[in-house]
Design a protein around this motif. Structure first.
Motif, PDB file in Angstrom:
ATOM      1  N   UNK A  34       0.808  -1.224   0.000  1.00  0.00           N
ATOM      2  CA  UNK A  34       0.000   0.000   0.000  1.00  0.00           C
ATOM      3  C   UNK A  34       0.846   1.281   0.000  1.00  0.00           C
ATOM      4  N   UNK A  35       2.156   1.135  -0.158  1.00  0.00           N
ATOM      5  CA  UNK A  35       3.014   2.308  -0.356  1.00  0.00           C
ATOM      6  C   UNK A  35       3.509   2.984   0.911  1.00  0.00           C
ATOM      7  N   UNK A  36       3.117   2.442   2.070  1.00  0.00           N
ATOM      8  CA  UNK A  36       3.582   3.016   3.335  1.00  0.00           C
ATOM      9  C   UNK A  36       5.095   2.806   3.464  1.00  0.00           C
ATOM     10  N   UNK A  37       5.537   1.590   3.191  1.00  0.00           N
ATOM     11  CA  UNK A  37       6.977   1.305   3.110  1.00  0.00           C
ATOM     12  C   UNK A  37       7.372   1.430   1.640  1.00  0.00           C
ATOM     13  N   UNK A  38       8.518   2.126   1.403  1.00  0.00           N
ATOM     14  CA  UNK A  38       8.901   2.401   0.008  1.00  0.00           C
ATOM     15  C   UNK A  38      10.142   1.622  -0.402  1.00  0.00           C
ATOM     16  N   UNK A  39      10.369   1.584  -1.726  1.00  0.00           N
ATOM     17  CA  UNK A  39      11.413   0.675  -2.207  1.00  0.00           C
ATOM     18  C   UNK A  39      12.824   1.079  -1.764  1.00  0.00           C
ATOM     19  N   UNK A  40      13.010   2.341  -1.412  1.00  0.00           N
ATOM     20  CA  UNK A  40      14.354   2.768  -0.966  1.00  0.00           C
ATOM     21  C   UNK A  40      14.579   2.511   0.533  1.00  0.00           C
ATOM     22  N   UNK A  41      13.584   1.922   1.192  1.00  0.00           N
ATOM     23  CA  UNK A  41      13.682   1.734   2.640  1.00  0.00           C
ATOM     24  C   UNK A  41      14.466   0.482   3.043  1.00  0.00           C
ATOM     25  N   UNK A  42      15.107   0.613   4.204  1.00  0.00           N
ATOM     26  CA  UNK A  42      15.692  -0.558   4.867  1.00  0.00           C
ATOM     27  C   UNK A  42      14.761  -0.916   6.032  1.00  0.00           C
ATOM     28  N   UNK A  43      14.433  -2.190   6.105  1.00  0.00           N
ATOM     29  CA  UNK A  43      13.415  -2.629   7.069  1.00  0.00           C
ATOM     30  C   UNK A  43      13.957  -3.790   7.910  1.00  0.00           C
ATOM     31  N   UNK A  44      13.654  -3.761   9.197  1.00  0.00           N
ATOM     32  CA  UNK A  44      13.899  -4.932  10.049  1.00  0.00           C
ATOM     33  C   UNK A  44      12.536  -5.452  10.500  1.00  0.00           C
ATOM     34  N   UNK A  45      12.293  -6.728  10.259  1.00  0.00           N
ATOM     35  CA  UNK A  45      11.092  -7.360  10.805  1.00  0.00           C
ATOM     36  C   UNK A  45      11.509  -8.232  11.981  1.00  0.00           C
TER      37      UNK A  45
END
Ligand code: F0G
Length: 395
Positions: A348-359
């Protein structure tokens, strides 16, 4: 000296008493440090590496070497972002993140000469309590919703010799019962995440992430009673105060659709939750309708400019299967909610492709072996006929 502090009304008190809730407003208490009390000299590994920022005596620690859990770079599920990392808290001694908080809370119980500890639990807290109480040589009492706890978790509590009290009702009722007990009695130390010493131990997950990769743009985390997201946010803020990071990650708190009162309050921009009377989700660990730390969770996601979102049980099962079959990381359903939340926020675009994410995935898949019956597995039964195995594998 570190002090009890109420984030809601500002009450403070010394740590020598055994407090859980603010005597003025009833919210769960936090422990705060002044800048010169936050100590930067980390040494060793795991939770106790950070003993300079833990309010107990490390020489009295009751530890099974918790923390120092692996942070994996995703190979497949993160293809839509700059980087997805999975922090596998299921690699803790009893298979869940609870051990980070339990090692500190049980150490506090020993410091204060308690002979018994108690909790209400959807399963993982009771497994952790039981094992750490056994290690400390004190009695463990676990109060669980009858018939609603996964097999592996009950097995751990039984194996460790805890007293198991099954309640005809859900987790919210069990928590109410132990809260009422703790208000009237000092016979057993309450080690749910309303205990501020639990939060202190659990904040170390943030310290570890930051030491390994710095500040990601987002951290996703499953939310039930909301202690862990409170702890994560506290740890991140302390790392910022210590100068270890320049900015704070956004938090994505993920609840299951059938148990999502904090998501609703977030979406309604409300300052209070409406408890869900009959929460329902196959992710039994987070089947909670009236989370104790809801206010601190809302504050954390809002301050971080993140969000609370909900995911359906179908998406949880899908994420659980993707994690095990594509990444080699086998987690229990509540943990998979964290990754289902990531996938949904990416879509839904909240997280974007340039982001680094930790789950953050919170519990080991072995905790809930029944949950895999929802996957379509490839299984056949064969005899010992010559050549049969060869023909099956060649197909
Ligand atoms: N993931 C797992 C595997 C859990 O066991 C829990 C909570 C959560 C996430 C949510 O963490 O409550 O701090 O927001 N389990 C508790 C228990 C309630 O009793 O084991 P939270």
């Amino acid at each position: 000296m570190p002090r009890y502090f109420c984030e809601n009304c500002g009450f403070t008190d010394k740590l020598d008493k055994n407090l859980y809730f603010c005597p003025n407003c009833g919210d769960p208490l936090t422990i705060t440090y002044s800048d010169d009390e936050l100590e930067v000299n980390f040494s060793g590994s795991g939770v106790w590496r950070y003993s300079g920022v833990l309010p107990v005596d490390p020489n009295k620690k009751v530890s099974l070497k918790e923390g120092n859990t692996p942070l994996y770079k995703s190979l497949h599920l993160g293809s839509g972002v700059k980087g997805l990392y999975i922090k596998n808290e299921g690699m803790n001694p009893t298979g869940s993140f609870k051990d980070r908080g339990m090692t500190v809370a049980i150490t506090r119980a020993i410091e204060k000469n308690f002979k018994s500890v108690i909790c209400a639990s959807t399963g993982n807290t009771s497994a952790s309590l039981a094992i750490y109480a056994a290690r400390a040589g004190i009695r463990g009492y676990v109060v669980v919703p009858d018939g609603a706890v996964a097999l592996g978790k009950m097995a751990q509590a039984r194996a460790a010799g805890a007293h198991i009290i099954k309640v005809r009702g859900n987790f919210d009722l069990a928590l109410q019962m132990v809260k009422d007990f703790a208000r009237k009695s000092d016979e057993a130390y309450l080690v749910n995440s309303v205990n501020p010493f639990r939060i202190e131990g659990q904040k170390t997950v943030a310290y570890e992430i930051v030491e390994e990769i710095g500040a990601p743009d987002w951290i996703t985390i499953p939310v039930g009673n909301a202690g862990n997201i409170t702890a994560l946010w506290k740890g991140l803020n302390e790392m910022k105060r210590l100068g270890k990071i320049k900015y704070l990650p956004k938090l994505l708190g993920v609840q299951a659709s059938g148990a999502s009162p904090i998501v609703k309050a977030f979406n309604d921009s409300s300052n209070k939750i409406e408890p869900v009377v009959s929460p329902n989700t196959l992710a039994t660990a987070i089947k909670i309708g009236n989370p104790a730390s809801w206010r601190r969770a809302l504050k954390a996601v809002r301050e971080s400019r993140g969000a609370m979102i909900e995911v359906s049980d179908d998406h949880i099962v899908q994420a659980q299967y993707l994690l095990s079959s594509r990444e080699g990381i086998f987690v229990e359903p509540a943990s998979a909610a964290s990754v289902a939340g990531f996938l949904s926020a990416l879509q839904n675009g909240l997280i974007r492709k340039e982001d680094t994410v930790v789950s953050i995935v919170t519990g080991n898949g072995l905790k809930d072996p029944d949950s895999v019956s929802r996957f379509e597995s490839i299984e056949i039964t064969v005899g010992s006929e010559e050549g049969l195995l060869h023909s099956v594998i060649a197909q």
